[in-house]
Design an enzyme around this catalytic site. Structure first.
Site, mmCIF file in Angstrom:
data_model
loop_
_atom_site.group_PDB
_atom_site.id
_atom_site.type_symbol
_atom_site.label_atom_id
_atom_site.label_comp_id
_atom_site.label_asym_id
_atom_site.label_seq_id
_atom_site.Cartn_x
_atom_site.Cartn_y
_atom_site.Cartn_z
ATOM 1 N N GLY A 68 20.035 12.155 22.712
ATOM 2 C CA GLY A 68 21.106 12.855 23.424
ATOM 3 C C GLY A 68 22.318 12.931 22.534
ATOM 4 C CD GLU A 69 27.441 13.715 21.223
ATOM 5 O OE1 GLU A 69 27.501 13.689 19.975
ATOM 6 O OE2 GLU A 69 28.190 13.035 21.943
ATOM 7 C CB CYS A 100 17.310 10.691 18.489
ATOM 8 S SG CYS A 100 18.032 12.026 17.546
ATOM 9 C CB ILE A 154 16.291 17.329 18.271
ATOM 10 C CG1 ILE A 154 14.853 17.694 18.650
ATOM 11 C CG2 ILE A 154 17.285 18.344 18.852
ATOM 12 C CD1 ILE A 154 14.557 17.579 20.124
ATOM 13 N NE ARG A 155 23.277 19.234 16.307
ATOM 14 C CZ ARG A 155 24.098 19.359 15.262
ATOM 15 N NH1 ARG A 155 23.691 20.016 14.186
ATOM 16 N NH2 ARG A 155 25.280 18.827 15.270
ATOM 17 C CG HIS A 190 13.461 13.073 19.863
ATOM 18 N ND1 HIS A 190 14.277 12.621 20.860
ATOM 19 C CD2 HIS A 190 14.275 13.619 18.930
ATOM 20 C CE1 HIS A 190 15.538 12.883 20.567
ATOM 21 N NE2 HIS A 190 15.562 13.484 19.390
ATOM 22 C CD GLU A 192 11.963 11.024 23.164
ATOM 23 O OE1 GLU A 192 11.438 10.308 22.287
ATOM 24 O OE2 GLU A 192 13.076 11.571 23.016
HETATM 25 N N1 GLN Z 1 23.135 14.287 17.035
HETATM 26 C C1 GLN Z 1 23.061 13.345 18.097
HETATM 27 C C2 GLN Z 1 24.146 12.282 17.968
HETATM 28 O O1 GLN Z 1 24.704 12.118 16.940
HETATM 29 C C3 GLN Z 1 21.698 12.694 18.180
HETATM 30 C C4 GLN Z 1 20.662 13.762 18.393
HETATM 31 C C5 GLN Z 1 19.540 13.381 19.320
HETATM 32 O O2 GLN Z 1 19.550 12.323 19.961
HETATM 33 N N2 GLN Z 1 18.596 14.281 19.468
HETATM 34 O O3 GLN Z 1 24.438 11.622 18.925
#
Ligand code: GLN
Length: 206
Positions: A68-69, A100, A154-155, A190, A192
């Site tokens: 997530g973020e 992540c 993903i990023r 990821h 999941e």
């Molecule tokens: N870019 C996100 C962060 O820095 C992490 C990306 C993700 O969890 N898919 O929080």
């Protein structure tokens, strides 16, 4: 993995309400928590979403920190009071799996962000490490003894340096993206979001 619509309204697995222990708490303040819940259902493991501090009851014996973020998750961890609960869980040496953003929350230090969250994982982690262009991609590599695991990024972050307490489990293109430190599993990718349950199985066996 495309998560079934039912997970949007599910707060816990079928028997989790009556379980005294053995329940995985999935941090659910923000991010890709439903995908972890779907994977645990597939494996027949009890789970419960952690949205607020009272969700963290005695039944919880392991914790997943989803993607997530991380900045948003960090703020919500503090405002809900879940931060202290999860920090105590980790300090007691109980199992935690960060994917992540979850890896970012676990790291001892970030090299491009002043925040430190749980600070438990002996590694320096770089957020959004691949830049915009290469932010999202797929690859295949081993996670320790787990061979040819499908990796979805993903990023995501990668690990820029690893301390003596953590061991490298996965490397892709020369970058460290999977770590283990006792009962801590951390992946920049990821699991999941794949159909491969092997890293979740490893975690449930801790
Ligand atoms: N870019 C996100 C962060 O820095 C992490 C990306 C993700 O969890 N898919 O929080």
């Amino acid at each position: 993995m495309v998560v079934a619509v039912e997970y949007i309204s599910k707060e816990e697995s079928a028997e989790a309400e009556n379980a005294k222990h053995g329940v995985t708490g999935i941090l659910a303040v923000q991010g890709a928590f439903a995908e972890h819940a779907a994977m645990l259902d597939r494996l027949g493991a009890q789970w419960k979403l952690l949205r607020d501090v009272e969700d963290f009851d005695d039944s919880i014996d392991r914790v997943i920190l989803p993607g997530g973020e991380s900045t948003t998750q960090g703020k919500l961890l503090h405002s809900t009071g879940l931060f202290e609960k999860i920090a105590a869980h980790i300090a007691a040496g109980k199992p935690v799996f960060g994917t992540c953003a979850g890896m970012i929350l676990l790291a001892k230090k970030l090299d491009n962000d002043d925040n430190v969250y749980f600070g438990a994982l002996d590694a320096v982690v770089r957020r959004n490490a691949y830049g915009r262009q290469l932010g999202s991609f797929a690859a295949t590599a081993d996670f320790g003894d787990i061979k040819d695991f499908p990796l979805v990024f993903i990023r995501g972050p990668f690990v820029v340096s690893v301390g003596s307490q953590a061991t490298i489990e996965t490397e892709v293109n020369g970058n460290v993206v999977g770590l283990r430190q006792g009962n801590i599993i951390a992946t920049a990718f990821h699991p999941e979001l794949t159909e491969d349950p092997r890293i979740h199985e490893l975690f449930l066996g801790l």
